[in-house]
Design a protein around this motif. Structure first.
Motif, PDB file in Angstrom:
ATOM      1  N   PRO A  92       0.815  -1.224   0.000  1.00 24.51           N
ATOM      2  CA  PRO A  92       0.000   0.000   0.000  1.00 24.51           C
ATOM      3  C   PRO A  92       0.850   1.277   0.000  1.00 24.51           C
ATOM      4  N   ASP A  93       0.460   2.231  -0.847  1.00 19.70           N
ATOM      5  CA  ASP A  93       1.113   3.554  -0.943  1.00 19.70           C
ATOM      6  C   ASP A  93       2.579   3.473  -1.367  1.00 19.70           C
ATOM      7  N   PHE A  94       2.964   2.382  -2.024  1.00 22.33           N
ATOM      8  CA  PHE A  94       4.358   2.248  -2.451  1.00 22.33           C
ATOM      9  C   PHE A  94       4.558   2.930  -3.804  1.00 22.33           C
ATOM     10  N   LYS A  95       5.627   3.732  -3.901  1.00 26.61           N
ATOM     11  CA  LYS A  95       5.988   4.413  -5.145  1.00 26.61           C
ATOM     12  C   LYS A  95       7.500   4.567  -5.151  1.00 26.61           C
ATOM     13  N   ALA A  96       8.156   4.118  -6.228  1.00 26.02           N
ATOM     14  CA  ALA A  96       9.620   4.099  -6.190  1.00 26.02           C
ATOM     15  C   ALA A  96      10.248   4.278  -7.565  1.00 26.02           C
ATOM     16  N   LEU A  97      11.416   4.912  -7.557  1.00 22.71           N
ATOM     17  CA  LEU A  97      12.335   4.880  -8.694  1.00 22.71           C
ATOM     18  C   LEU A  97      13.165   3.613  -8.546  1.00 22.71           C
ATOM     19  N   VAL A  98      13.250   2.803  -9.584  1.00 20.09           N
ATOM     20  CA  VAL A  98      14.003   1.543  -9.526  1.00 20.09           C
ATOM     21  C   VAL A  98      15.202   1.661 -10.450  1.00 20.09           C
ATOM     22  N   PHE A  99      16.396   1.553  -9.889  1.00 26.87           N
ATOM     23  CA  PHE A  99      17.621   1.790 -10.659  1.00 26.87           C
ATOM     24  C   PHE A  99      18.291   0.496 -11.122  1.00 26.87           C
ATOM     25  N   PHE A 100      18.757   0.527 -12.379  1.00 26.33           N
ATOM     26  CA  PHE A 100      19.492  -0.575 -12.993  1.00 26.33           C
ATOM     27  C   PHE A 100      20.837  -0.050 -13.490  1.00 26.33           C
ATOM     28  N   ASN A 101      21.804  -0.951 -13.612  1.00 23.75           N
ATOM     29  CA  ASN A 101      23.108  -0.563 -14.147  1.00 23.75           C
ATOM     30  C   ASN A 101      23.176  -0.627 -15.665  1.00 23.75           C
ATOM     31  N   SER A 102      22.234  -1.339 -16.294  1.00 24.78           N
ATOM     32  CA  SER A 102      22.265  -1.460 -17.751  1.00 24.78           C
ATOM     33  C   SER A 102      20.862  -1.391 -18.334  1.00 24.78           C
ATOM     34  N   VAL A 103      20.774  -0.887 -19.563  1.00 22.91           N
ATOM     35  CA  VAL A 103      19.494  -0.780 -20.263  1.00 22.91           C
ATOM     36  C   VAL A 103      18.950  -2.171 -20.588  1.00 22.91           C
TER      37      VAL A 103
END
Length: 428
Positions: free
Chosen positions: A233-244
């Protein structure tokens, strides 16, 4: 500082519900009133954009063509700084024009014909138009290199140095950085005259409380962890990766699992990237998958979570990623998905930053500190019992009891039969 602002700006300040100016805003406002080159270093989310915009805009003359040039390392940052600049520029009846790669150059040229006082963009396209004499570099009253630490480490620095060569020697250059670490060795190449360094990192108090945490999980299960997080619930995030490539693969798996998300990557068009940023800002999805292209300058209001699907290779990258949360006194959490080997590297980064690292678990629709058993995560298990008849015997066929010798004989007989069939087959 606020008392020195024009009345129309004081109203804009109140409209944005700003309180007191931040430390970097106070110091740069005084310094940039004079014509000297400055390197301003301040933590992410401390109001650096307004720190240089307000004093520099006050020096511009309406209707005199391009006088302020602001260069950034990515299209997204250029667009975002232009969005911040426009309301303040309009208050003084000044015009803003964005010049970024990937956009329609004809439309940009049409905008330059209106003689905007402020030009904001990426280094490659700006240098191209300076060489074509569409941007008058000799008229500039100031050149700003925003996120200069990132620009120095990328290919854009070659174009940025090309821009620096076109301006007058006395034109002040303002470098803006979140760390300043990678800029120290390049000062002579960047600044033509003596530069004043303003570093308020240790004194700045705008950073909110940020928790640095990890979830111990193997790579093959990380998409499942993202799925669990997305349903918190109410989760919102930027998710980072090292490669496309890894970003794309995870995006496909999330699509298969029915998890709504967006992507922000270098292989997308400017229109697609702009749409992703806008939709994520408006809360249409809970996950925005990105590479380090989204680690600098992007400002999402009330963003609490940053998730690292991949731990960054450099501590500087960790600083910029974590800088998307805890902005202007807000709280946040950086949540890294790691295996045992990656956990050692993460601990080293956290030690360098003098922070504390804690373990978390995604379970039962929550992010918790204590581990919950798998049965509790998946819900109560159902014990399946065989139905029995009234006399207690199973409905299924009952096995015929045999003595050990009889069982061996049957097994041997079956084996001989198989061997015979096999031999007959080969013979045939």
């Amino acid at each position: 500082m606020i008392e020195q602002l024009p009345e129309v700006w004081q109203k804009e300040w109140e409209k944005n519900e700003f309180s007191e100016p931040t430390l970097i805003q106070e110091k740069l406002f005084k310094l940039l009133a004079t014509e000297q080159s400055v390197l301003g270093v301040s933590p992410t989310g401390s109001g650096k954009t307004l720190a240089y915009l307000l004093p520099l805009l006050l020096k511009l003359e309406k209707g005199e063509g391009n006088q302020l040039l602001i260069v950034l390392p990515s299209q997204e940052l250029a667009s975002q700084v232009a969005t911040v600049a426009r309301p303040w520029a309009q208050g003084l009846e000044l015009k803003v024009q964005t010049i970024i790669g990937g956009a329609n150059v004809r439309r940009q040229l049409e905008g330059l014909k209106k003689r905007p006082e402020i030009v904001i963009g990426t280094s490659g396209r700006i240098l191209e138009l300076i060489k074509a004499r569409k941007i008058k570099a000799h008229q500039l009253k100031a050149l700003v290199l925003d996120e200069i630490d990132d620009m120095v480490s990328q290919n854009e620095f070659t174009a940025a140095k090309g821009i620096i060569k076109t301006i007058q020697r006395e034109t002040p250059i303002i470098g803006i950085s979140a760390t300043g670490l990678s800029v120290e060795n390049e000062l002579d190449e960047i600044f033509k005259t003596e530069v004043t360094i303003v570093d308020v990192t240790k004194e700045d108090d705008t950073k909110g409380k940020i928790e640095h945490a990890f979830i111990l999980t193997p790579s093959r299960k990380r998409t499942e962890v993202l799925r669990r997080l997305a349903h918190t619930p109410d989760f919102k995030a930027l998710v980072f990766f090292n490669s496309v490539s890894e970003l794309g693969a995870v995006s496909e798996r999330l699509n298969f699992l029915g998890v709504k998300h967006l992507t922000l990557a270098s292989d997308q068009t400017q229109t697609e990237r702009k749409a992703s940023i806008q939709d994520f800002s408006e809360g249409k999805v809970s996950l925005l998958l990105t590479t380090d292209i989204g680690a600098r300058g992007l400002d999402f209001s009330n963003l609490y979570y940053v998730v690292q699907y991949d731990v960054p290779l450099m501590t500087d990258d960790y600083v910029h990623r974590s800088g998307r949360v805890g902005r202007m006194g807000n709280e946040g959490m950086v949540l890294s998905l790691v295996n045992e080997r990656e956990l050692r590297n993460l601990r080293q980064m956290i030690r360098e930053l003098n922070r504390e690292l804690i373990e978390k678990h995604a379970a039962f629709g929550e992010i918790v500190s204590e581990k919950i058993a798998l049965e509790e995560q998946e819900g109560p298990t159902k014990k399946i019992k065989k139905k029995t008849s009234e006399n207690g015997s199973n409905n299924a066929k009952q096995a015929v009891s045999r003595t050990p010798d009889e069982k061996v004989k049957k097994k041997k007989k079956n084996r001989q039969k198989k061997q015979k069939n096999k031999g007959a087959k080969w013979k045939q």
